[in-house]
Design a protein around this motif. Structure first.
Motif, PDB file in Angstrom:
ATOM      1  N   GLY A 138      51.925  16.756  17.230  1.00 27.16           N
ATOM      2  CA  GLY A 138      52.081  16.572  15.800  1.00 27.16           C
ATOM      3  C   GLY A 138      52.033  17.897  15.058  1.00 27.16           C
ATOM      4  N   SER A 146      53.060  12.892  10.353  1.00 26.68           N
ATOM      5  CA  SER A 146      52.295  11.740   9.896  1.00 26.68           C
ATOM      6  C   SER A 146      52.485  10.588  10.875  1.00 26.68           C
ATOM      7  N   PRO A 147      51.614   9.575  10.812  1.00 28.88           N
ATOM      8  CA  PRO A 147      51.828   8.393  11.661  1.00 28.88           C
ATOM      9  C   PRO A 147      53.194   7.758  11.442  1.00 28.88           C
ATOM     10  N   PHE A 150      55.987   9.701  13.234  1.00 27.09           N
ATOM     11  CA  PHE A 150      56.057   9.377  14.657  1.00 27.09           C
ATOM     12  C   PHE A 150      56.736   8.019  14.861  1.00 27.09           C
ATOM     13  N   ILE A 167      53.407   9.779  22.702  1.00 26.78           N
ATOM     14  CA  ILE A 167      52.896  10.561  21.584  1.00 26.78           C
ATOM     15  C   ILE A 167      52.033  11.696  22.120  1.00 26.78           C
ATOM     16  N   ARG A 181      43.320   9.792  12.300  1.00 26.43           N
ATOM     17  CA  ARG A 181      44.780   9.888  12.151  1.00 26.43           C
ATOM     18  C   ARG A 181      45.469   9.642  13.486  1.00 26.43           C
ATOM     19  N   GLU A 182      44.878  10.149  14.592  1.00 22.20           N
ATOM     20  CA  GLU A 182      45.487   9.928  15.903  1.00 22.20           C
ATOM     21  C   GLU A 182      45.520   8.430  16.229  1.00 22.20           C
ATOM     22  N   THR A 185      48.143   6.762  14.221  1.00 21.11           N
ATOM     23  CA  THR A 185      49.481   7.028  14.768  1.00 21.11           C
ATOM     24  C   THR A 185      49.776   6.086  15.925  1.00 21.11           C
TER      25      THR A 185
END
Length: 389
Positions: A138, A146-147, A150, A167, A181-182, A185
């Protein structure tokens, strides 16, 4: 064998910036700039006029090749298993990554000697390989920032024909890491394409704690991810830690990319610390070593998944039943894969190399089935050339 020239050369990695001067894929490279990385070219000549070749590897591997090269001079190049065993012992104090390029070149030589592709020597199982799109990490200012970005890119890959999507999350600094955030995503991609693609996530050992790995793993569980890879900061080597993680998340683990040696790979499986094995002809002592890992996995009733794209990987996957995908890496909506321009002909590991079914072909010429551009390699040589004779 008569001699074995080993040449270091530069490979340009052009313009991975965003186009407006802001950072994107590489934090220290901006739009219009070109960085470089080193690669290594190996040729094994014989007194019968057959030459084995391989271009790849890294500096530690090259240093190890220098320590064992003279052993091979004058020996039968077709006795790969004996050479593998002797070099494996000789490099026992190191990570043994120097075996990979040598062994791959010897397989290329054998294929040319017998006028057959390597996969035919191994025993062909398939001639086309399903590919998954394996992203760059990312970034912060466009592309995969951003999610939702992706998820958008996953949809694009699905439309192109890719059957799987992996990812690689953010990282590289304390400020870049955000486990929430991960996990978001993982959910965003799962929500968007999870019903139509196999999904994987590789945090690349960025998450700092076991608890972070749990958060990401449980997000994967919600959308039936195919595997979770390199989930936290143990650097991918703790058997106990990953066995415990397997007890607490449902998503299968893919481990051993950063584990060196056949026996430790076997121990990872025997001790319940992984569900899939990882193999890489460069990292894991050549085609010979990678095939040994595939057989270990098969013996335990498991699959092996190959790391990274390349002609050696294609030859291996073509000859193995218990494997699922070819990793098309690394891909990005705005940046090209960094395939080195060392091939003549139509061999490609670029983002658009798949067909409409999401597969890539297996090179079918003798040996690795590719022709290297030795003019390019010579023009970009660093001056570091080693000849053993």
């Amino acid at each position: 064998m008569c001699d074995r020239p080993h040449r270091e050369h530069r490979v340009p990695v052009p313009d991975r910036g965003r186009g407006d001067g802001r950072e994107r894929v590489q934090p220290d490279v901006r739009s219009g700039e070109t960085t470089e990385r080193k690669s290594f070219a190996l040729r094994v000549h014989t007194d019968e006029g057959v030459t084995g070749e391989y271009v790849g590897g890294n500096s530690p591997a090259a240093a190890q090749i220098n320590t064992v090269a003279n052993y091979l001079v004058g020996r039968d190049p077709l006795r790969r298993e004996r050479h593998w065993s002797n070099i494996n012992r000789a490099l026992r104090k190191y990570d043994r990554m120097g075996i990979g390029p040598v062994d791959i070149a010897l397989w290329d030589l054998a294929g040319k000697y017998y006028d057959a592709p390597v996969h035919e020597l191994l025993g062909t199982y398939r001639d086309r390989l399903p590919a998954y799109a394996s992203t760059y990490g990312g970034d912060r200012n466009g592309g995969l920032d951003s999610p939702d970005a992706f998820a958008d890119f996953a949809e694009d890959c699905l439309d192109m024909g890719y059957r799987g999507f992996k990812i690689h999350v953010w990282g590289g600094s304390d400020g870049a890491r955000d486990v929430n955030r991960e996990a978001e995503t993982v959910r965003a991609v799962g929500e968007r394409v999870g019903a139509e693609m196999d999904l994987m996530v590789d945090p690349a050992c960025e998450p700092e704690t076991f608890a972070d790995a749990l958060k990401i793993g449980r997000a994967c569980d919600e959308y039936d991810y195919l595997w979770l890879e390199d989930p936290y900061r143990d650097a991918g080597i703790s058997q106990h830690g990953h066995a415990k993680l397997r007890e607490l998340v449902d998503t299968p683990l893919l481990r051993t990319e950063h584990v060196r040696g056949l026996e430790p790979h076997t121990d990872f499986v025997a001790n319940g610390a992984t569900d899939f094995l990882r193999a890489d002809p460069e990292y894991d002592a050549g085609i010979t070593g990678a095939l040994k890992r595939a057989k270990v996995a098969e013996g335990f009733g498991l699959d092996v998944e190959f790391h990274a794209p390349g002609p050696a990987q294609r030859q291996c996957i073509a000859a193995i039943r218990n494997t699922n995908y070819y990793e098309m890496a690394l891909v990005h909506p705005e940046a090209q894969n960094t395939q080195p321009p060392v091939y003549r002909g139509d061999y490609s590991d670029m983002f658009d190399a798949i067909d409409t079914d999401g597969t890539v072909p297996v090179p079918d010429g003798p040996g690795l089935g590719v022709e290297y551009d030795w003019d390019y390699i010579g023009t970009n040589a660093t001056g570091s050339v080693h000849v053993y004779e």
